[in-house]
Design a protein around this motif. Structure first.
Motif, PDB file in Angstrom:
ATOM      1  N   SER A  62      45.654  50.608  39.886  1.00  0.00           N
ATOM      2  CA  SER A  62      47.055  50.268  39.666  1.00  0.00           C
ATOM      3  C   SER A  62      47.900  51.535  39.678  1.00  0.00           C
ATOM      4  CB  SER A  62      47.208  49.552  38.320  1.00  0.00           C
ATOM      5  OG  SER A  62      48.559  49.463  37.946  1.00  0.00           O
ATOM      6  N   ASN A  63      49.125  51.445  40.201  1.00  0.00           N
ATOM      7  CA  ASN A  63      50.009  52.616  40.202  1.00  0.00           C
ATOM      8  C   ASN A  63      50.908  52.658  38.964  1.00  0.00           C
ATOM      9  OD1 ASN A  63      51.952  50.661  40.714  1.00  0.00           O
ATOM     10  ND2 ASN A  63      52.791  51.661  42.528  1.00  0.00           N
ATOM     11  N   VAL A  64      50.600  51.838  37.961  1.00  0.00           N
ATOM     12  CA  VAL A  64      51.385  51.823  36.727  1.00  0.00           C
ATOM     13  C   VAL A  64      51.152  53.115  35.940  1.00  0.00           C
ATOM     14  CG1 VAL A  64      51.719  50.680  34.503  1.00  0.00           C
ATOM     15  CG2 VAL A  64      51.365  49.313  36.560  1.00  0.00           C
ATOM     16  N   ASN A  65      52.248  53.747  35.537  1.00  0.00           N
ATOM     17  CA  ASN A  65      52.187  54.928  34.675  1.00  0.00           C
ATOM     18  C   ASN A  65      52.227  54.447  33.227  1.00  0.00           C
ATOM     19  OD1 ASN A  65      52.881  57.155  33.013  1.00  0.00           O
ATOM     20  ND2 ASN A  65      53.839  58.209  34.727  1.00  0.00           N
ATOM     21  N   GLY A  66      51.065  54.465  32.574  1.00  0.00           N
ATOM     22  CA  GLY A  66      50.967  53.903  31.232  1.00  0.00           C
ATOM     23  C   GLY A  66      51.895  54.560  30.228  1.00  0.00           C
ATOM     24  N   VAL A  67      51.943  55.885  30.227  1.00  0.00           N
ATOM     25  CA  VAL A  67      52.800  56.599  29.280  1.00  0.00           C
ATOM     26  C   VAL A  67      54.265  56.296  29.559  1.00  0.00           C
ATOM     27  CG1 VAL A  67      53.517  58.871  28.458  1.00  0.00           C
ATOM     28  CG2 VAL A  67      51.108  58.428  28.937  1.00  0.00           C
ATOM     29  N   GLY A  68      54.632  56.309  30.824  1.00  0.00           N
ATOM     30  CA  GLY A  68      56.020  56.028  31.195  1.00  0.00           C
ATOM     31  C   GLY A  68      56.441  54.617  30.802  1.00  0.00           C
ATOM     32  N   GLU A  69      55.545  53.642  30.998  1.00  0.00           N
ATOM     33  CA  GLU A  69      55.884  52.257  30.665  1.00  0.00           C
ATOM     34  C   GLU A  69      55.984  52.053  29.155  1.00  0.00           C
ATOM     35  OE1 GLU A  69      56.797  49.865  32.699  1.00  0.00           O
ATOM     36  OE2 GLU A  69      56.499  51.116  34.467  1.00  0.00           O
ATOM     37  N   MET A  70      55.134  52.707  28.385  1.00  0.00           N
ATOM     38  CA  MET A  70      55.226  52.594  26.925  1.00  0.00           C
ATOM     39  C   MET A  70      56.539  53.199  26.425  1.00  0.00           C
ATOM     40  SD  MET A  70      52.773  50.881  25.660  1.00  0.00           S
ATOM     41  CE  MET A  70      53.098  51.302  23.939  1.00  0.00           C
ATOM     42  N   THR A  71      56.921  54.334  27.031  1.00  0.00           N
ATOM     43  CA  THR A  71      58.196  54.953  26.667  1.00  0.00           C
ATOM     44  C   THR A  71      59.361  54.033  27.007  1.00  0.00           C
ATOM     45  OG1 THR A  71      57.275  57.168  27.065  1.00  0.00           O
ATOM     46  CG2 THR A  71      59.674  56.962  27.032  1.00  0.00           C
ATOM     47  N   GLU A  72      59.278  53.389  28.169  1.00  0.00           N
ATOM     48  CA  GLU A  72      60.330  52.457  28.586  1.00  0.00           C
ATOM     49  C   GLU A  72      60.388  51.248  27.651  1.00  0.00           C
ATOM     50  OE1 GLU A  72      63.413  51.041  31.234  1.00  0.00           O
ATOM     51  OE2 GLU A  72      62.600  52.959  30.580  1.00  0.00           O
ATOM     52  N   MET A  73      59.237  50.783  27.205  1.00  0.00           N
ATOM     53  CA  MET A  73      59.211  49.643  26.290  1.00  0.00           C
ATOM     54  C   MET A  73      59.920  49.980  24.979  1.00  0.00           C
ATOM     55  SD  MET A  73      55.959  47.495  24.773  1.00  0.00           S
ATOM     56  CE  MET A  73      55.792  46.463  26.230  1.00  0.00           C
TER      57      MET A  73
END
Length: 258
Positions: free
Chosen positions: A214-225
Motif C-alpha cells: 500500500s502507498n499509504v503513509n501511516g504517520v502522515g494519515e495519523m497526523t491528518e486524523m
C-alpha cells in the motif's frame, strides 16, 4: 420596531453562521471517513490512498431588510471530489511465483460477476479448476481470456511483459491496461477498480515474485486524523456558542413581544 429588526437581523445572521459551520462539519466527517479508510488499508496489497478536495460554494440567499442589499453571498464548504494517489507503493520480494508487482500506472484485468474490473493487487493463485485467479477468486484475464493450467504443471514463469509460461509451454499473456486519466477510475470493494476506455498498457512492467505494498503513509494519515478531529471539535464548539447566542436572541424577542 427598530429593536425588533435588530434582533431579527442578528438571529438570521447567527442561523447562517450555524448552517455554514454545519457544512464544514459534514465535510470534515467525510474527510475523516477517507482518512480512516486509508489507515484501515495500510497493509492492503496494491492499495492506493485517497484525498478529499474542498472548494468554496457561494450561496447568495441570505435576505433581510437590514442588509444594505437584498442578497449577501454566504461561503459554504463543499467536499468537491475525491482524488486517488496513484503513486507506486514500495515493493517487497516474496519468492512466490504467483505473486506479481506492477511497475507503472497499469492494472491487472479480472473477470467479476459485474463485468471486467481492474486491480493492482498481484497476490494470485490457481483455483481447483486450474484457473489463475486473484485472492477474491476472480479469474485473472489474459489477452485471450482467463489463463488455465493443467494438473501437474510446474515452473510457472511470468515475464516483464506479462507473458505466462509453465512446464507445458506458453499459457498466454496477462491483460495489462492503463487509463489516459487514472483519476477517471472509480474504486469498488475488494480492492477493485472500474473504468471506461482501458488502453493496452505500454508503460507497465510485471515483476514476478514480488508484491506492491500500500502507498499509504501511516504517520502522515495519523497526523491528518488528529488534525481533522481537532477541526471538527472546534467547529462543534463554535456551533454550540452560536446556538446559545441564538437562544438568547429568541428570549429577547419574546420579552419584546410581551
Amino acid at each position: 420596531v427598530e429593536r425588533f429588526g435588530d434582533v431579527t437581523g442578528t438571529s438570521t445572521a447567527m442561523e447562517n453562521a450555524q448552517l455554514i459551520g454545519l457544512s464544514r462539519q459534514i465535510a470534515l466527517q467525510r474527510q475523516m471517513d477517507v482518512v480512516a479508510n486509508n489507515i484501515a488499508n495500510i497493509n492492503t496489497t496494491g492499495f492506493k490512498s485517497e484525498q478529499l478536495l474542498f472548494e468554496e460554494y457561494l450561496m447568495p440567499v441570505a435576505r433581510d431588510r437590514d442588509f444594505p442589499t437584498l442578497d449577501q453571498p454566504l461561503s459554504y464548504t463543499d467536499d468537491w471530489t475525491t482524488i486517488h494517489d496513484m503513486s507506486g507503493g514500495s515493493l517487497v520480494q516474496t519468492g512466490n511465483p504467483l505473486d506479481v508487482a506492477l511497475q507503472g500506472d497499469g492494472f491487472l484485468a479480472v473477470e467479476t460477476p459485474a463485468g471486467e474490473r481492474y486491480t493492482r493487487s498481484g497476490s494470485l493463485a490457481i483455483d481447483p479448476t486450474g484457473t489463475l485467479v486473484d485472492l477474491n477468486g476472480n479469474p485473472v484475464l489474459g489477452t485471450g481470456g482467463p489463463i488455465q493450467f493443467a494438473a501437474g504443471e510446474t515452473d510457472i514463469t511470468i515475464g516483464e511483459d506479462g507473458s505466462v509460461s509453465s512446464s507445458a509451454g506458453q499459457k498466454g499473456r496477462l491483460r495489462l491496461v492503463e487509463f489516459a486519466d487514472p483519476q477517471s477510475t472509480t474504486r469498488e470493494g475488494s480492492n477493485l477498480w472500474a473504468g471506461t476506455n482501458p488502453l493496452d498498457a505500454t508503460q507497465t512492467l510485471v515483476l514476478q515474485g514480488s508484491l506492491e505494498k500500500s502507498n499509504v503513509n501511516g504517520v502522515g494519515e495519523m497526523t491528518e486524523m488528529i488534525r481533522v478531529q481537532r477541526a471538527y471539535e472546534s467547529v462543534a464548539s463554535l456551533i454550540s456558542k452560536q446556538d446559545d447566542q441564538r437562544r438568547t436572541a429568541i428570549q429577547k424577542l419574546g420579552n419584546l413581544n410581551g
